[in-house]
Design an enzyme around this catalytic site. Sequence first.
Site, PDB file in Angstrom:
ATOM      1  CB  CYS A 115      -0.903   0.015   1.230  1.00 50.72           C
ATOM      2  SG  CYS A 115      -1.870   1.532   1.349  1.00 50.72           S
ATOM      3  CB  CYS A 118      -1.516   4.647   4.450  1.00 61.12           C
ATOM      4  SG  CYS A 118      -1.566   4.616   6.237  1.00 61.12           S
ATOM      5  CB  SER A 119      -0.750   0.760   6.652  1.00 61.02           C
ATOM      6  OG  SER A 119      -1.857   1.472   7.187  1.00 61.02           O
ATOM      7  CB  CYS A 120      -4.790  -0.557   2.315  1.00 60.16           C
ATOM      8  SG  CYS A 120      -5.643   1.006   2.557  1.00 60.16           S
TER       9      CYS A 120
END
Lengths: 209, 107
Positions: A115, A118-120
């Site tokens: 991602c 961010c951090s999906c």
Amino acid sequence: MSHDHDDHDHDDHDHRPPQPDDPVSRYEALEQALRELLIEKGVVTADGLRRTMEVLESASPENGARIVARAWSDPAFKELLLQDGQAAVASLGMGPTGRFVVVENTPERHNVIVCTLCSCYPRFVLGFPPAWYKSRDYRARVVHEPRAVLAEFGLKLSDDTEVVVSDSTAEIRYMVLPQQPPETKGWPEEKLAGLITRDCLIGTAVARA
Amino acid sequence: MVQHHDVGGQSGRPLDRQEHDLSDFERRIDALCLMLCSPATRVVTVEELRRVKEQMKPAEYDALSYYERWTEGLYRLLVEKGVLSEAEIATKLRQNAEGDHGGVPRR
């Protein structure tokens, strides 16, 4: 849960207690204040928070491993998984939020997920993402030099293997369907699931017997 | 314009692949944000939480750890939406720092 000296990037080996100006303790205090006020105002309940934490803790790469083991054992399930990931995992009693897309590794093609923003991450099947998945270096580099990044994980791909990087969003979460090691054909699903690690499902490792 | 958090394609250092068990603080803020976004509570949305983090100044974004950004972002969003006020949060922080839980005076 372990709190080893090496589990944090705020390196601090002198064991001093948290200081008032310490960034970590400042945000811990802020989290506590927000949580207590939200409970006092009835916006959330302590019980609800406890249950939410239990749900978060219950997701782990074992769920992803179960999905892959089923796909390796059941061609009809695999077909459904690749066509409609949500429907396939719902049949195993797992409930993703948003679209869930499974990308298949083949002898010609290797997949890896990221991602960049961010951090999906498909948390409902893999649990919390590892720290490196959320790091700036992984997010920045894996899309333009995936082979170099994978080599840092000890995964050396041949030049004629195509590498596909899938960039997750809040709407679409990806998971990799690793290749089944040929010598494991016919193994029971529980034994197959034991071969599948978190990193196989991200694409930074391959399954080995 | 490429925003600061949009790092895909940039150069970077070798990865730090150290595994990191989440601390209690990190699990708590994660659960709090999740619950506030849940259909049952719906005080904020995932998109709003993302916006407040993405609007941080580059130096601030880089200085904070992942879950510190979550905490600071949630703080700003709750104030912006009028769910909590800055004054009551400041009061609560001061009370907790003084060990005064529940408004019982202590000497």
